[in-house]
Enzyme design. Structure first.
Site, PDB file in Angstrom:
ATOM      1  N   SER A   1      -0.585  47.503  76.072  1.00  0.00           N
ATOM      2  CA  SER A   1      -1.512  47.872  74.992  1.00  0.00           C
ATOM      3  C   SER A   1      -1.853  49.356  75.032  1.00  0.00           C
ATOM      4  O   SER A   1      -1.833  49.987  76.096  1.00  0.00           O
ATOM      5  CB  SER A   1      -2.801  47.063  75.103  1.00  0.00           C
ATOM      6  OG  SER A   1      -2.514  45.695  75.153  1.00  0.00           O
TER       7      SER A   1
HETATM    8  N1  SAH Z   1      -1.965  42.851  79.301  1.00  0.00           N
HETATM    9  C1  SAH Z   1      -0.654  43.441  79.154  1.00  0.00           C
HETATM   10  C2  SAH Z   1      -0.206  43.494  77.721  1.00  0.00           C
HETATM   11  C3  SAH Z   1       0.710  42.423  77.501  1.00  0.00           C
HETATM   12  S1  SAH Z   1       1.436  42.184  75.940  1.00  0.00           S
HETATM   13  C4  SAH Z   1      -0.555  44.778  79.833  1.00  0.00           C
HETATM   14  O1  SAH Z   1      -1.580  45.287  80.295  1.00  0.00           O
HETATM   15  O2  SAH Z   1       0.554  45.301  79.913  1.00  0.00           O
HETATM   16  C5  SAH Z   1       1.248  40.429  75.857  1.00  0.00           C
HETATM   17  C6  SAH Z   1       1.949  39.636  76.915  1.00  0.00           C
HETATM   18  O3  SAH Z   1       1.631  38.274  76.677  1.00  0.00           O
HETATM   19  C7  SAH Z   1       3.467  39.725  76.916  1.00  0.00           C
HETATM   20  O4  SAH Z   1       3.912  40.153  78.172  1.00  0.00           O
HETATM   21  C8  SAH Z   1       3.909  38.313  76.587  1.00  0.00           C
HETATM   22  O5  SAH Z   1       5.096  37.937  77.235  1.00  0.00           O
HETATM   23  C9  SAH Z   1       2.731  37.496  77.065  1.00  0.00           C
HETATM   24  N2  SAH Z   1       2.608  36.148  76.457  1.00  0.00           N
HETATM   25  C10 SAH Z   1       2.935  35.765  75.209  1.00  0.00           C
HETATM   26  N3  SAH Z   1       2.674  34.455  75.027  1.00  0.00           N
HETATM   27  C11 SAH Z   1       2.166  34.006  76.210  1.00  0.00           C
HETATM   28  C12 SAH Z   1       1.724  32.730  76.659  1.00  0.00           C
HETATM   29  N4  SAH Z   1       1.734  31.643  75.883  1.00  0.00           N
HETATM   30  N5  SAH Z   1       1.267  32.631  77.916  1.00  0.00           N
HETATM   31  C13 SAH Z   1       1.251  33.716  78.746  1.00  0.00           C
HETATM   32  N6  SAH Z   1       1.679  34.941  78.383  1.00  0.00           N
HETATM   33  C14 SAH Z   1       2.126  35.092  77.119  1.00  0.00           C
END
Ligand code: SAH
Length: 312
Positions: free
Chosen positions: A94
């Site tokens: 993000s």
């Molecule tokens: N918090 C992260 C941003 C991640 S983007 C950071 O600091 O980098 C969102 C993430 O959610 C992605 O890596 C994606 O693979 C994950 N995601 C999507 N659907 C999900 C689910 N059902 N359960 C767990 N993770 C999920």
């Protein structure tokens, strides 16, 4: 009797050259860390504080967590830009401001147990790690779960446990949680997560399909919830477990001397730690941490206090 040690001109030159080379080596080795630290401070001032984030602890933590070590090397020069960045597998880390805003809205306390859905790079988990008691983070993409766990471990974020799994299922073994943060957007807040939130707890999440809103849910002691919308946002969608092939329920336990991979459906492949592009950079991450510790930049203590914040 005095002993005067005389050096021949050639010897003197070689001593000077040696000292000069040493100074140069130290200077070159320290340059990237210092350069990133400066950019980090500017990022917090211009992107986070300037836009109204006031929580001093959140700001202080964002001044010390090395965001550049949570992104792939190819986008490292952009680590402090005012934008989300690709982290592989179609996912993103993000935008710094969004991390600051969501962390402030979460309003977590120092002994809180926090659940994060969407570990991604592990950056948000690292920020939370310095503010709360325990962080539990679930990531659906196995490779991201593993590399985030390794990055967090190498940087000694010891109170974070990363699990490969589907956030729609929650984490019943560790529930209830004081705070829950979603960094992927579901069409609506999954009921199981609301159930895993303690009375008096707060959940922060992007919600919606296409048009998403960042929402804050407050759960009262009697279990009633009040939801308010903060602003429109754009996050990657939260996937259902069935959309992801090979999904297991592995746990990467931290802390520990080694990342313990306990996935049922997916054994840890031999040498996989060095196969992921980011794994090869872990030595550098460790070196970076060691140097920051020497600088007093990254505190060895788990929790950052207001007095730390003032000193930074
Ligand atoms: N918090 C992260 C941003 C991640 S983007 C950071 O600091 O980098 C969102 C993430 O959610 C992605 O890596 C994606 O693979 C994950 N995601 C999507 N659907 C999900 C689910 N059902 N359960 C767990 N993770 C999920």
């Amino acid at each position: 009797m005095t002993h005067t040690k005389c050096l021949a001109p050639g010897q003197m030159w070689s001593t000077h050259a040696w000292v000069f080379a040493l100074i140069l080596r130290v200077a070159v080795a320290q340059a990237p860390a210092d350069q990133y630290r400066d950019r980090r401070l500017i990022m917090v001032r211009d992107q986070i504080e300037a836009r109204g984030i006031k929580n001093q602890e959140v700001l202080a933590v964002m001044r010390i967590v090395p965001r550049e070590l949570f992104v792939p090397e190819s986008v490292r020069p952009q680590a402090y830009d005012d934008q989300a960045l690709p982290i592989g597998f179609g996912q993103t880390i993000s935008q710094p401001f969004v991390v600051g805003l969501m962390t402030e809205l979460l309003d977590a306390k120092k002994n809180d147990r926090v659940l994060e859905i969407g570990t991604g790079s592990g950056y948000q988990a690292a920020i939370l790690s310095r503010l709360v008691g325990e962080v539990y983070s679930i990531e659906i993409v196995p490779e991201l779960a593993r590399s985030a766990a390794e990055t967090l471990r190498s940087l000694r974020f010891r109170n974070v446990t990363v699990r490969e799994g589907d956030g729609y299922r929650g984490w019943p073994e560790k529930a209830p949680f004081d705070r829950i943060i979603l960094t992927a957007a579901p069409p609506e807040i999954p009921q199981v997560l609301l159930e895993e939130l303690k009375g008096g707890g707060t959940l922060v999440a992007p919600v919606g399909v296409g048009v998403q809103n960042l929402v804050v849910v407050q759960k009262s002691a009697d279990g009633k919830t009040i939801t308010r919308s903060v602003l429109p946002v754009r996050f990657v969608p939260m996937k259902k477990g069935t959309e992801q092939t090979g999904i297991g329920q592995g746990t990467f336990s931290l802390p520990g001397d080694d990342v313990k991979y306990k996935a049922k459906g997916m054994p840890m492949p031999k040498g996989s730690r060095s196969r992921h592009p980011r794994s090869t950079e872990l030595g550098r991450a460790r070196e970076y941490t060691r140097r920051m510790r020497q600088d007093g930049d990254l505190r060895s203590s788990r929790l950052l206090t207001i007095s730390d914040a003032r000193r930074i």
